[in-house]
Design a protein around this motif. Structure first.
Motif, PDB file in Angstrom:
ATOM      1  N   ASP A   3       0.762  -1.173  -0.028  1.00  0.00           N
ATOM      2  CA  ASP A   3       0.076  -0.021   0.084  1.00  0.00           C
ATOM      3  C   ASP A   3       0.994   1.294   0.064  1.00  0.00           C
ATOM      4  O   ASP A   3       0.334   2.330  -0.670  1.00  0.00           O
ATOM      5  CB  ASP A   3      -0.946  -0.027   1.146  1.00  0.00           C
ATOM      6  CG  ASP A   3      -2.176  -1.065   0.947  1.00  0.00           C
ATOM      7  OD1 ASP A   3      -2.249  -1.529  -0.061  1.00  0.00           O
ATOM      8  OD2 ASP A   3      -2.927  -1.443   2.060  1.00  0.00           O
ATOM      9  N   GLN A   4       1.955   1.368   0.864  1.00  0.00           N
ATOM     10  CA  GLN A   4       2.992   2.457   0.734  1.00  0.00           C
ATOM     11  C   GLN A   4       3.576   2.565  -0.668  1.00  0.00           C
ATOM     12  O   GLN A   4       3.696   3.685  -1.123  1.00  0.00           O
ATOM     13  CB  GLN A   4       4.090   2.165   1.711  1.00  0.00           C
ATOM     14  CG  GLN A   4       3.619   2.281   3.145  1.00  0.00           C
ATOM     15  CD  GLN A   4       4.710   1.800   4.211  1.00  0.00           C
ATOM     16  OE1 GLN A   4       5.185   0.915   4.184  1.00  0.00           O
ATOM     17  NE2 GLN A   4       5.334   3.135   4.906  1.00  0.00           N
ATOM     18  N   ILE A   6       2.191   1.759  -3.618  1.00  0.00           N
ATOM     19  CA  ILE A   6       1.078   2.375  -4.543  1.00  0.00           C
ATOM     20  C   ILE A   6       0.942   3.701  -4.189  1.00  0.00           C
ATOM     21  O   ILE A   6       0.856   4.607  -5.152  1.00  0.00           O
ATOM     22  CB  ILE A   6      -0.236   1.629  -4.234  1.00  0.00           C
ATOM     23  CG1 ILE A   6      -0.034  -0.200  -4.683  1.00  0.00           C
ATOM     24  CG2 ILE A   6      -1.332   1.931  -4.930  1.00  0.00           C
ATOM     25  CD1 ILE A   6      -1.295  -0.827  -4.209  1.00  0.00           C
ATOM     26  N   GLN A   7       0.872   4.001  -3.074  1.00  0.00           N
ATOM     27  CA  GLN A   7       0.972   5.581  -2.638  1.00  0.00           C
ATOM     28  C   GLN A   7       1.947   6.388  -3.137  1.00  0.00           C
ATOM     29  O   GLN A   7       1.949   7.449  -3.617  1.00  0.00           O
ATOM     30  CB  GLN A   7       0.644   5.976  -1.112  1.00  0.00           C
ATOM     31  CG  GLN A   7      -0.681   5.307  -0.658  1.00  0.00           C
ATOM     32  CD  GLN A   7      -0.716   5.329   0.915  1.00  0.00           C
ATOM     33  OE1 GLN A   7       0.118   5.557   1.709  1.00  0.00           O
ATOM     34  NE2 GLN A   7      -1.901   4.963   1.510  1.00  0.00           N
ATOM     35  N   LEU A   8       3.204   5.815  -2.915  1.00  0.00           N
ATOM     36  CA  LEU A   8       4.263   6.468  -3.521  1.00  0.00           C
ATOM     37  C   LEU A   8       4.441   6.633  -5.035  1.00  0.00           C
ATOM     38  O   LEU A   8       4.399   7.680  -5.640  1.00  0.00           O
ATOM     39  CB  LEU A   8       5.576   5.518  -3.056  1.00  0.00           C
ATOM     40  CG  LEU A   8       6.850   6.202  -3.709  1.00  0.00           C
ATOM     41  CD1 LEU A   8       7.413   7.419  -2.766  1.00  0.00           C
ATOM     42  CD2 LEU A   8       8.161   5.302  -3.667  1.00  0.00           C
ATOM     43  N   GLN A  10       1.582   6.923  -6.903  1.00  0.00           N
ATOM     44  CA  GLN A  10       0.534   7.692  -7.191  1.00  0.00           C
ATOM     45  C   GLN A  10       1.072   9.091  -7.006  1.00  0.00           C
ATOM     46  O   GLN A  10       0.848   9.936  -7.801  1.00  0.00           O
ATOM     47  CB  GLN A  10      -0.993   7.387  -6.261  1.00  0.00           C
ATOM     48  CG  GLN A  10      -2.043   8.475  -6.667  1.00  0.00           C
ATOM     49  CD  GLN A  10      -2.442   8.076  -8.135  1.00  0.00           C
ATOM     50  OE1 GLN A  10      -2.811   7.175  -8.571  1.00  0.00           O
ATOM     51  NE2 GLN A  10      -2.565   9.467  -8.856  1.00  0.00           N
ATOM     52  N   LEU A  11       1.564   9.329  -5.839  1.00  0.00           N
ATOM     53  CA  LEU A  11       2.197  10.842  -5.472  1.00  0.00           C
ATOM     54  C   LEU A  11       3.387  11.126  -6.700  1.00  0.00           C
ATOM     55  O   LEU A  11       3.224  12.315  -7.009  1.00  0.00           O
ATOM     56  CB  LEU A  11       3.013  10.535  -4.036  1.00  0.00           C
ATOM     57  CG  LEU A  11       3.641  12.072  -3.481  1.00  0.00           C
ATOM     58  CD1 LEU A  11       2.409  12.863  -3.668  1.00  0.00           C
ATOM     59  CD2 LEU A  11       3.927  11.705  -2.169  1.00  0.00           C
ATOM     60  N   GLN A  14       1.507  12.245  -9.533  1.00  0.00           N
ATOM     61  CA  GLN A  14       0.704  13.621  -9.075  1.00  0.00           C
ATOM     62  C   GLN A  14       1.910  14.660  -9.204  1.00  0.00           C
ATOM     63  O   GLN A  14       1.419  15.664  -9.744  1.00  0.00           O
ATOM     64  CB  GLN A  14       0.067  13.716  -7.675  1.00  0.00           C
ATOM     65  CG  GLN A  14      -0.698  14.749  -7.506  1.00  0.00           C
ATOM     66  CD  GLN A  14      -1.977  14.814  -8.518  1.00  0.00           C
ATOM     67  OE1 GLN A  14      -2.580  13.729  -8.936  1.00  0.00           O
ATOM     68  NE2 GLN A  14      -2.232  15.928  -8.882  1.00  0.00           N
TER      69      GLN A  14
END
Length: 128
Positions: A3-4, A6-8, A10-11, A14
């Protein structure tokens, strides 16, 4: 840890959407930071989307393309996930694939492979 990662990813996408290459650069592993300065990231992204009529509007992590095991490029002991981030503009769709690794109790991007348009123009330049 997935999950970390995936968030990285996406960031990172972005930040590319916002043309914030300094913040995108900060998400790279120390080794990759030596290969890609913020200015290099900017040049690669602008070249990759240059055939379009404007900037990136949206970045999406393609969950269907998430891998936790792979063979090429060679998987390393600290690797967490290989991800594909779609970069959409008004009249283009490009992408960057990332390998995210465990690094100092957190996660960092250890590998980037840029979209087909960039690769088609420059071959292996800009790939890790």
């Amino acid at each position: 840890m997935i999950d970390q990662a995936i968030q990285l990813a996406q960031l990172f996408g972005q930040f590319l959407t916002q043309a914030d290459y300094t913040s995108a650069h900060a998400l790279l592993s120390p080794e990759l930071q030596l290969q890609y300065s913020p200015q290099t990231l900017k040049k690669i992204v602008e070249t990759m989307i240059g055939y379009g009529s404007g900037p990136i509007h949206r970045a999406i992590v393609m969950m269907d393309c998430l891998l936790t095991e792979w063979q090429y490029p060679a998987m390393e002991a600290n690797d967490v996930v290989w991800l594909y981030v779609c970069l959409e503009g008004e009249d283009f769709i490009e992408a960057v694939s990332l390998i995210v690794q465990r690094w100092e109790g957190n996660v960092a991007i250890r590998s980037l492979e840029w979209g087909w348009h960039y690769s088609g123009i420059f071959g292996a330049v800009g790939k890790s």
